[in-house]
Design an enzyme around this catalytic site. Structure first.
Site, PDB file in Angstrom:
ATOM      1  N   HIS A   1     -21.294  66.329  16.638  1.00 46.71           N
ATOM      2  CA  HIS A   1     -21.167  65.076  15.887  1.00 46.71           C
ATOM      3  C   HIS A   1     -20.451  65.343  14.577  1.00 46.71           C
ATOM      4  O   HIS A   1     -20.663  66.380  13.950  1.00 46.71           O
ATOM      5  CB  HIS A   1     -22.550  64.490  15.565  1.00 46.71           C
ATOM      6  CG  HIS A   1     -22.507  63.480  14.445  1.00 46.71           C
ATOM      7  ND1 HIS A   1     -22.161  62.174  14.656  1.00 46.71           N
ATOM      8  CD2 HIS A   1     -22.680  63.608  13.108  1.00 46.71           C
ATOM      9  CE1 HIS A   1     -22.157  61.531  13.494  1.00 46.71           C
ATOM     10  NE2 HIS A   1     -22.468  62.385  12.528  1.00 46.71           N
TER      11      HIS A   1
ATOM     12  N   PHE B   1     -25.996  52.778  26.616  1.00 44.04           N
ATOM     13  CA  PHE B   1     -26.264  54.229  26.671  1.00 44.04           C
ATOM     14  C   PHE B   1     -27.197  54.701  25.567  1.00 44.04           C
ATOM     15  O   PHE B   1     -27.497  55.891  25.476  1.00 44.04           O
ATOM     16  CB  PHE B   1     -24.944  55.021  26.613  1.00 44.04           C
ATOM     17  CG  PHE B   1     -24.114  54.773  25.387  1.00 44.04           C
ATOM     18  CD1 PHE B   1     -24.375  55.415  24.183  1.00 44.04           C
ATOM     19  CD2 PHE B   1     -23.047  53.873  25.431  1.00 44.04           C
ATOM     20  CE1 PHE B   1     -23.613  55.179  23.049  1.00 44.04           C
ATOM     21  CE2 PHE B   1     -22.274  53.626  24.289  1.00 44.04           C
ATOM     22  CZ  PHE B   1     -22.564  54.280  23.103  1.00 44.04           C
TER      23      PHE B   1
ATOM     24  N   TYR C   1     -28.055  56.750  14.393  1.00 44.59           N
ATOM     25  CA  TYR C   1     -27.217  56.010  15.343  1.00 44.59           C
ATOM     26  C   TYR C   1     -27.518  54.507  15.327  1.00 44.59           C
ATOM     27  O   TYR C   1     -27.367  53.830  16.349  1.00 44.59           O
ATOM     28  CB  TYR C   1     -27.405  56.571  16.758  1.00 44.59           C
ATOM     29  CG  TYR C   1     -26.649  57.870  17.015  1.00 44.59           C
ATOM     30  CD1 TYR C   1     -25.280  57.982  16.761  1.00 44.59           C
ATOM     31  CD2 TYR C   1     -27.299  58.975  17.553  1.00 44.59           C
ATOM     32  CE1 TYR C   1     -24.591  59.161  17.010  1.00 44.59           C
ATOM     33  CE2 TYR C   1     -26.613  60.170  17.805  1.00 44.59           C
ATOM     34  CZ  TYR C   1     -25.257  60.250  17.539  1.00 44.59           C
ATOM     35  OH  TYR C   1     -24.575  61.417  17.805  1.00 44.59           O
TER      36      TYR C   1
ATOM     37  N   ARG D   1     -14.165  69.581  21.174  1.00 40.31           N
ATOM     38  CA  ARG D   1     -14.523  68.934  22.449  1.00 40.31           C
ATOM     39  C   ARG D   1     -13.482  69.209  23.526  1.00 40.31           C
ATOM     40  O   ARG D   1     -13.822  69.399  24.701  1.00 40.31           O
ATOM     41  CB  ARG D   1     -14.696  67.427  22.240  1.00 40.31           C
ATOM     42  CG  ARG D   1     -15.969  67.062  21.451  1.00 40.31           C
ATOM     43  CD  ARG D   1     -15.909  65.629  20.991  1.00 40.31           C
ATOM     44  NE  ARG D   1     -17.124  65.177  20.310  1.00 40.31           N
ATOM     45  CZ  ARG D   1     -17.165  64.126  19.500  1.00 40.31           C
ATOM     46  NH1 ARG D   1     -16.058  63.426  19.261  1.00 40.31           N
ATOM     47  NH2 ARG D   1     -18.303  63.763  18.934  1.00 40.31           N
TER      48      ARG D   1
ATOM     49  N   GLU E   1     -25.491  60.036   6.106  1.00 41.26           N
ATOM     50  CA  GLU E   1     -26.019  61.006   7.072  1.00 41.26           C
ATOM     51  C   GLU E   1     -26.543  62.269   6.376  1.00 41.26           C
ATOM     52  O   GLU E   1     -27.590  62.808   6.759  1.00 41.26           O
ATOM     53  CB  GLU E   1     -24.932  61.351   8.099  1.00 41.26           C
ATOM     54  CG  GLU E   1     -24.618  60.153   8.995  1.00 41.26           C
ATOM     55  CD  GLU E   1     -23.361  60.319   9.838  1.00 41.26           C
ATOM     56  OE1 GLU E   1     -22.727  61.398   9.789  1.00 41.26           O
ATOM     57  OE2 GLU E   1     -23.018  59.355  10.558  1.00 41.26           O
TER      58      GLU E   1
ATOM     59  N   ARG F   1     -13.235  65.243  11.748  1.00 40.96           N
ATOM     60  CA  ARG F   1     -13.135  64.396  12.953  1.00 40.96           C
ATOM     61  C   ARG F   1     -11.981  64.871  13.831  1.00 40.96           C
ATOM     62  O   ARG F   1     -12.095  64.894  15.057  1.00 40.96           O
ATOM     63  CB  ARG F   1     -12.910  62.927  12.555  1.00 40.96           C
ATOM     64  CG  ARG F   1     -14.105  62.271  11.912  1.00 40.96           C
ATOM     65  CD  ARG F   1     -15.164  61.870  12.901  1.00 40.96           C
ATOM     66  NE  ARG F   1     -14.771  60.745  13.731  1.00 40.96           N
ATOM     67  CZ  ARG F   1     -15.605  60.126  14.571  1.00 40.96           C
ATOM     68  NH1 ARG F   1     -16.858  60.516  14.675  1.00 40.96           N
ATOM     69  NH2 ARG F   1     -15.191  59.124  15.309  1.00 40.96           N
TER      70      ARG F   1
ATOM     71  N   THR G   1     -14.151  61.073  21.168  1.00 37.29           N
ATOM     72  CA  THR G   1     -15.526  60.907  21.660  1.00 37.29           C
ATOM     73  C   THR G   1     -15.641  61.359  23.121  1.00 37.29           C
ATOM     74  O   THR G   1     -16.577  62.078  23.476  1.00 37.29           O
ATOM     75  CB  THR G   1     -15.954  59.431  21.537  1.00 37.29           C
ATOM     76  OG1 THR G   1     -15.743  59.007  20.190  1.00 37.29           O
ATOM     77  CG2 THR G   1     -17.411  59.241  21.913  1.00 37.29           C
TER      78      THR G   1
ATOM     79  N   ASN H   1     -21.057  65.777  24.633  1.00 37.70           N
ATOM     80  CA  ASN H   1     -19.825  66.124  23.893  1.00 37.70           C
ATOM     81  C   ASN H   1     -20.062  67.080  22.722  1.00 37.70           C
ATOM     82  O   ASN H   1     -19.228  67.215  21.843  1.00 37.70           O
ATOM     83  CB  ASN H   1     -19.043  64.865  23.493  1.00 37.70           C
ATOM     84  CG  ASN H   1     -19.799  63.959  22.550  1.00 37.70           C
ATOM     85  OD1 ASN H   1     -20.925  64.246  22.169  1.00 37.70           O
ATOM     86  ND2 ASN H   1     -19.174  62.854  22.166  1.00 37.70           N
TER      87      ASN H   1
ATOM     88  N   LYS I   1     -24.804  69.419  18.646  1.00 42.86           N
ATOM     89  CA  LYS I   1     -25.829  68.735  19.435  1.00 42.86           C
ATOM     90  C   LYS I   1     -26.572  69.749  20.327  1.00 42.86           C
ATOM     91  O   LYS I   1     -26.131  70.897  20.482  1.00 42.86           O
ATOM     92  CB  LYS I   1     -25.156  67.630  20.260  1.00 42.86           C
ATOM     93  CG  LYS I   1     -24.507  66.541  19.376  1.00 42.86           C
ATOM     94  CD  LYS I   1     -23.790  65.480  20.210  1.00 42.86           C
ATOM     95  CE  LYS I   1     -23.176  64.410  19.319  1.00 42.86           C
ATOM     96  NZ  LYS I   1     -22.521  63.349  20.115  1.00 42.86           N
TER      97      LYS I   1
HETATM   98  P1  GTP Z   1     -20.441  61.168  17.066  1.00 49.30           P
HETATM   99  O1  GTP Z   1     -19.642  62.119  16.240  1.00 49.30           O
HETATM  100  O2  GTP Z   1     -21.531  61.841  17.871  1.00 49.30           O
HETATM  101  O3  GTP Z   1     -20.967  60.006  16.237  1.00 49.30           O
HETATM  102  O4  GTP Z   1     -19.434  60.607  18.151  1.00 49.30           O
HETATM  103  P2  GTP Z   1     -18.289  59.526  17.919  1.00 49.30           P
HETATM  104  O5  GTP Z   1     -18.270  59.044  16.508  1.00 49.30           O
HETATM  105  O6  GTP Z   1     -17.048  60.122  18.467  1.00 49.30           O
HETATM  106  O7  GTP Z   1     -18.755  58.356  18.890  1.00 49.30           O
HETATM  107  P3  GTP Z   1     -19.814  57.179  18.606  1.00 49.30           P
HETATM  108  O8  GTP Z   1     -20.339  57.264  17.215  1.00 49.30           O
HETATM  109  O9  GTP Z   1     -19.179  55.921  19.050  1.00 49.30           O
HETATM  110  O10 GTP Z   1     -20.957  57.540  19.646  1.00 49.30           O
HETATM  111  C1  GTP Z   1     -21.965  58.467  19.303  1.00 49.30           C
HETATM  112  C2  GTP Z   1     -22.284  59.311  20.501  1.00 49.30           C
HETATM  113  O11 GTP Z   1     -22.849  58.486  21.508  1.00 49.30           O
HETATM  114  C3  GTP Z   1     -21.089  59.967  21.177  1.00 49.30           C
HETATM  115  O12 GTP Z   1     -20.688  61.160  20.565  1.00 49.30           O
HETATM  116  C4  GTP Z   1     -21.621  60.217  22.557  1.00 49.30           C
HETATM  117  O13 GTP Z   1     -22.471  61.363  22.583  1.00 49.30           O
HETATM  118  C5  GTP Z   1     -22.474  58.973  22.781  1.00 49.30           C
HETATM  119  N1  GTP Z   1     -21.694  57.949  23.463  1.00 49.30           N
HETATM  120  C6  GTP Z   1     -20.750  57.129  22.937  1.00 49.30           C
HETATM  121  N2  GTP Z   1     -20.234  56.328  23.872  1.00 49.30           N
HETATM  122  C7  GTP Z   1     -20.865  56.643  25.017  1.00 49.30           C
HETATM  123  C8  GTP Z   1     -20.772  56.164  26.350  1.00 49.30           C
HETATM  124  O14 GTP Z   1     -20.005  55.262  26.684  1.00 49.30           O
HETATM  125  N3  GTP Z   1     -21.607  56.753  27.275  1.00 49.30           N
HETATM  126  C9  GTP Z   1     -22.487  57.742  26.935  1.00 49.30           C
HETATM  127  N4  GTP Z   1     -23.268  58.281  27.880  1.00 49.30           N
HETATM  128  N5  GTP Z   1     -22.597  58.219  25.701  1.00 49.30           N
HETATM  129  C10 GTP Z   1     -21.799  57.674  24.752  1.00 49.30           C
HETATM  130 MG    MG Z   2     -19.986  58.354  15.511  1.00 50.70          MG
END
Ligand code: GTP
Ligand code: MG
Length: 149
Positions: free
Chosen positions: A115, A57, A49, A102, A126, A85, A91, A112, A9
């Protein structure tokens, strides 16, 4: 063989963490299939997304992901979606074990740094969103016999 989509990112790019990401995936034994530095546009991010569009958020997630270049990559290898992962960590970086990307380099969910696709099906989706078919490079895995029995 299985493929996954991993994207460093904008914060991970600006902070110079992307070489560490490339190093970790390569040294684990995964093969790099595609790589590009790109500015993600709004329509791509909305598709990427789509499952999060109703989250509070979501607007800040879009502006975060548009804040600078993203290093988009595709990796291939045994169980790469799940292993990728687990290499990323949770996350929320505060829940990520040391030794994960992370867990070693981030503190905030909203920063974080990386992705990774969460299923084989989403990986295919994707990869198709971020790359044209001709950007996926076929190459002979010369190290395969050193990595796989
Ligand atoms: P990705 O690998 O980026 O998809 O992350 P993930 O699969 O671990 O989490 P998810 O797909 O649920 O969320 C995508 C992204 O949204 C996260 O990696 C964060 O950057 C952001 N995100 C998720 N939950 C929150 C939250 O509660 N607050 C904020 N600010 N950002 C969030
Ligand atoms: Mg995700």
């Amino acid at each position: 063989t299985e493929r996954t989509f991993i994207a460093v990112k904008p914060d991970g790019v600006q902070r110079g963490i992307y070489p560490e990401v490339l190093r970790r995936f390569t040294q684990r034994g995964f093969k790099l299939v595609a790589i590009k530095l790109t500015l993600a546009d709004e329509s791509l991010l909305r598709k990427h997304y789509a499952d999060l569009q109703d989250k509070p958020f979501f607007p800040s997630l879009l502006s975060y992901m548009k804040s600078g270049p993203v290093l988009a990559t595709v990796w291939e290898g045994k169980d790469v979606v799940k292993q990728g992962r687990s290499m990323l960590g949770a996350t929320n970086p505060l829940n990520s074990a040391p030794g994960t990307i992370r867990g070693d380099f981030a503190l905030d969910t909203g920063r974080n740094i990386i992705h990774g696709s969460d299923s084989v099906e989403n990986a295919k989706k994707e990869i198709g969103l971020w790359f044209k078919p001709e950007e996926l490079v076929e190459s002979k895995a010369t190290l395969a016999s050193w990595i796989y029995e």
